[in-house]
Write a protein that holds these residues in place. Structure first.
Motif, PDB file in Angstrom:
ATOM      1  N   GLY A  77      18.819  69.951  -2.139  1.00 51.26           N
ATOM      2  CA  GLY A  77      19.423  68.645  -2.003  1.00 51.26           C
ATOM      3  C   GLY A  77      18.588  67.568  -2.645  1.00 51.26           C
ATOM      4  N   LEU A  78      19.101  66.382  -2.542  1.00 47.10           N
ATOM      5  CA  LEU A  78      18.460  65.199  -3.097  1.00 47.10           C
ATOM      6  C   LEU A  78      17.743  64.450  -1.980  1.00 47.10           C
ATOM      7  N   SER A  79      16.479  64.187  -2.186  1.00 49.50           N
ATOM      8  CA  SER A  79      15.686  63.424  -1.219  1.00 49.50           C
ATOM      9  C   SER A  79      15.350  62.074  -1.841  1.00 49.50           C
ATOM     10  N   VAL A  80      15.907  60.997  -1.287  1.00 44.61           N
ATOM     11  CA  VAL A  80      15.743  59.656  -1.842  1.00 44.61           C
ATOM     12  C   VAL A  80      14.763  58.872  -0.974  1.00 44.61           C
ATOM     13  N   ALA A  81      13.689  58.388  -1.577  1.00 49.04           N
ATOM     14  CA  ALA A  81      12.635  57.709  -0.824  1.00 49.04           C
ATOM     15  C   ALA A  81      13.171  56.510  -0.051  1.00 49.04           C
ATOM     16  N   VAL A 148      16.873  57.681  -9.262  1.00 50.85           N
ATOM     17  CA  VAL A 148      18.328  57.599  -9.211  1.00 50.85           C
ATOM     18  C   VAL A 148      18.768  56.401 -10.045  1.00 50.85           C
ATOM     19  N   VAL A 149      19.634  56.645 -11.022  1.00 51.06           N
ATOM     20  CA  VAL A 149      20.131  55.563 -11.871  1.00 51.06           C
ATOM     21  C   VAL A 149      21.344  54.916 -11.205  1.00 51.06           C
ATOM     22  N   ARG A 150      21.872  53.864 -11.826  1.00 49.91           N
ATOM     23  CA  ARG A 150      22.902  53.047 -11.175  1.00 49.91           C
ATOM     24  C   ARG A 150      24.330  53.500 -11.444  1.00 49.91           C
ATOM     25  N   ALA A 151      24.522  54.375 -12.411  1.00 52.15           N
ATOM     26  CA  ALA A 151      25.876  54.848 -12.727  1.00 52.15           C
ATOM     27  C   ALA A 151      25.794  56.269 -13.253  1.00 52.15           C
ATOM     28  N   PRO A 152      26.781  57.086 -12.958  1.00 51.06           N
ATOM     29  CA  PRO A 152      26.764  58.484 -13.415  1.00 51.06           C
ATOM     30  C   PRO A 152      26.796  58.583 -14.935  1.00 51.06           C
ATOM     31  N   ARG A 153      26.082  59.591 -15.463  1.00 47.60           N
ATOM     32  CA  ARG A 153      26.088  59.879 -16.897  1.00 47.60           C
ATOM     33  C   ARG A 153      26.028  61.380 -17.092  1.00 47.60           C
ATOM     34  N   GLY A 154      26.827  61.882 -18.009  1.00 47.36           N
ATOM     35  CA  GLY A 154      26.757  63.292 -18.382  1.00 47.36           C
ATOM     36  C   GLY A 154      27.820  64.137 -17.718  1.00 47.36           C
ATOM     37  N   GLN A 155      28.119  65.252 -18.378  1.00 45.25           N
ATOM     38  CA  GLN A 155      29.188  66.153 -17.932  1.00 45.25           C
ATOM     39  C   GLN A 155      28.705  67.578 -17.647  1.00 45.25           C
ATOM     40  N   ASN A 156      27.428  67.863 -17.824  1.00 44.92           N
ATOM     41  CA  ASN A 156      26.974  69.252 -17.778  1.00 44.92           C
ATOM     42  C   ASN A 156      26.584  69.745 -16.395  1.00 44.92           C
ATOM     43  N   GLY A 157      26.344  68.834 -15.466  1.00 50.74           N
ATOM     44  CA  GLY A 157      25.841  69.267 -14.170  1.00 50.74           C
ATOM     45  C   GLY A 157      26.883  69.174 -13.085  1.00 50.74           C
ATOM     46  N   PHE A 158      26.415  69.261 -11.850  1.00 55.29           N
ATOM     47  CA  PHE A 158      27.285  69.109 -10.685  1.00 55.29           C
ATOM     48  C   PHE A 158      26.462  68.457  -9.588  1.00 55.29           C
ATOM     49  N   GLY A 159      27.101  68.159  -8.469  1.00 53.60           N
ATOM     50  CA  GLY A 159      26.370  67.511  -7.380  1.00 53.60           C
ATOM     51  C   GLY A 159      25.885  66.129  -7.807  1.00 53.60           C
ATOM     52  N   ASP A 161      23.608  65.596 -10.094  1.00 58.64           N
ATOM     53  CA  ASP A 161      23.034  65.636 -11.444  1.00 58.64           C
ATOM     54  C   ASP A 161      23.333  64.391 -12.279  1.00 58.64           C
ATOM     55  N   PRO A 162      24.570  63.827 -12.215  1.00 55.87           N
ATOM     56  CA  PRO A 162      24.867  62.690 -13.091  1.00 55.87           C
ATOM     57  C   PRO A 162      24.110  61.404 -12.766  1.00 55.87           C
ATOM     58  N   ILE A 163      23.427  61.331 -11.616  1.00 58.54           N
ATOM     59  CA  ILE A 163      22.712  60.082 -11.288  1.00 58.54           C
ATOM     60  C   ILE A 163      21.211  60.283 -11.166  1.00 58.54           C
ATOM     61  N   PHE A 164      20.711  61.466 -11.524  1.00 54.77           N
ATOM     62  CA  PHE A 164      19.278  61.749 -11.365  1.00 54.77           C
ATOM     63  C   PHE A 164      18.615  61.936 -12.722  1.00 54.77           C
ATOM     64  N   VAL A 165      17.580  61.121 -12.995  1.00 52.33           N
ATOM     65  CA  VAL A 165      16.791  61.258 -14.220  1.00 52.33           C
ATOM     66  C   VAL A 165      15.418  61.807 -13.849  1.00 52.33           C
ATOM     67  N   PRO A 166      15.070  63.003 -14.320  1.00 57.89           N
ATOM     68  CA  PRO A 166      13.768  63.569 -13.984  1.00 57.89           C
ATOM     69  C   PRO A 166      12.637  62.820 -14.675  1.00 57.89           C
ATOM     70  N   ASP A 167      11.486  62.778 -14.026  1.00 52.36           N
ATOM     71  CA  ASP A 167      10.308  62.131 -14.620  1.00 52.36           C
ATOM     72  C   ASP A 167      10.033  62.729 -15.993  1.00 52.36           C
ATOM     73  N   GLY A 168       9.699  61.858 -16.937  1.00 56.52           N
ATOM     74  CA  GLY A 168       9.378  62.303 -18.282  1.00 56.52           C
ATOM     75  C   GLY A 168      10.571  62.387 -19.209  1.00 56.52           C
ATOM     76  N   ASP A 169      11.752  62.035 -18.718  1.00 59.00           N
ATOM     77  CA  ASP A 169      12.957  62.075 -19.551  1.00 59.00           C
ATOM     78  C   ASP A 169      13.728  60.777 -19.362  1.00 59.00           C
ATOM     79  N   THR A 170      14.683  60.529 -20.231  1.00 55.37           N
ATOM     80  CA  THR A 170      15.549  59.356 -20.093  1.00 55.37           C
ATOM     81  C   THR A 170      16.984  59.771 -19.808  1.00 55.37           C
ATOM     82  N   ARG A 171      17.245  61.078 -19.815  1.00 49.22           N
ATOM     83  CA  ARG A 171      18.583  61.601 -19.576  1.00 49.22           C
ATOM     84  C   ARG A 171      18.735  62.043 -18.131  1.00 49.22           C
ATOM     85  N   THR A 172      19.963  61.952 -17.629  1.00 46.67           N
ATOM     86  CA  THR A 172      20.226  62.538 -16.321  1.00 46.67           C
ATOM     87  C   THR A 172      20.261  64.062 -16.471  1.00 46.67           C
TER      88      THR A 172
END
Length: 204
Positions: A77-81, A148-159, A161-172
Motif C-alpha cells: 500500500g501507499l504510506s503518506v507521511a 504524491v503529485v497533485r494530478a494523475p499521470r500515466g497509463q501503465n500502472g494501477f492503484g 501509481d498515477p500519483i506517485f513519483v519515486p525519488d530520483g525520477d520526475t515520472r509517476t
C-alpha cells in the motif's frame, strides 16, 4: 513451466499475476506460478491484520492450507507521511469499496489538497510472504520512497501509481515502462528478496 514446482499466487488481482511472474523470472526463480483463481474452491481471506506482514501471511497460509501447495501472497500500500502513514494496510479500500482504484486515488488527492508540495512525502511498501503446506513461512519487505503529485499521470500502472513519483525520477510509476517499474518498485524489491526462498523449493 515443465518440471518446476507449482506455486499459487494468493491474489485475485489480475494486474498482479503477470507483474509478479515477470519479477520472479527476472530474478531467476524457476517456479510454475499460477493464480488462486485456478482453484475455485479456495475462499477469499479476510485481511484482518494491522500490518502488511500480518495480512500477507494470513493469505499465504490460508491458500497453502487449502491447495496443499506452496503459496505466495503480498500486502502492499501507499504510506503518506501527511496522513500519518495512511492509507497503509487500508490502501485497497481507502474510499470504502475494495479495489476501487479511481475512488481511492481521488480521496487521497482530496485529503492532500491543502498540503504543500514540500510535505507530500510518501512511500510504497510491500511485504511478500511464502507459506509452505507444512506451516513454515518467510516474509520479505520492499519499499520505495517518493512524493504524491497533485494530478494523475500515466497509463501503465494501477492503484496509486498515477500519483506517485519515486525519488530520483520526475515520472509517476504509471509513466514508467513495466521493466522500469519492476526494477525500482516496492513489489519488485519484495519479490526479488523472496526469490531465494523459492529457489530452495527446487532443491527439495
Amino acid at each position: 513451466m515443465t518440471g518446476a514446482p507449482r506455486v499459487v499466487l494468493a491474489t485475485r488481482n489480475a494486474h498482479k499475476v503477470p507483474e509478479i511472474r515477470r519479477i520472479l523470472e527476472s530474478a531467476g526463480s524457476a517456479v510454475d506460478l499460477v493464480a488462486v483463481t485456478e482453484f475455485p474452491g479456495v475462499e477469499d481471506v479476510a485481511e484482518t491484520g494491522l500490518t502488511f506482514a500480518e495480512n500477507a501471511l494470513l493469505k499465504a497460509h490460508a491458500v497453502a492450507a487449502a491447495t496443499g501447495l506452496p503459496a505466495l501472497a503480498d500486502d502492499s500500500g501507499l504510506s503518506v507521511a501527511a496522513l500519518g502513514g495512511m492509507p497503509g494496510v487500508f490502501s485497497a479500500r481507502w474510499a470504502g469499496r475494495h479495489g476501487d482504484d479511481d475512488a481511492n486515488l481521488r480521496l487521497v488527492l482530496a485529503q492532500l489538497e491543502s498540503v504543500p508540495d514540500s510535505h507530500r512525502h510518501a512511500a510504497f511498501v510491500c511485504v511478500a510472504a511464502l507459506a509452505l503446506p507444512d506451516g513454515s513461512s518467510f516474509t520479505e519487505e520492499g519499499r520505495v520512497d517518493g512524493v504524491v503529485v497533485r494530478a494523475p499521470r500515466g497509463q501503465n500502472g494501477f492503484g496509486y501509481d498515477p500519483i506517485f513519483v519515486p525519488d530520483g525520477d520526475t515520472r509517476t510509476t504509471a509513466e514508467l515502462s513495466p521493466a522500469e517499474k519492476d526494477a525500482i518498485s516496492h513489489r519488485g524489491r519484495a519479490f526479488r528478496a523472496i526469490a531465494p526462498h523459492l529457489a530452495a523449493l527446487t532443491l527439495t
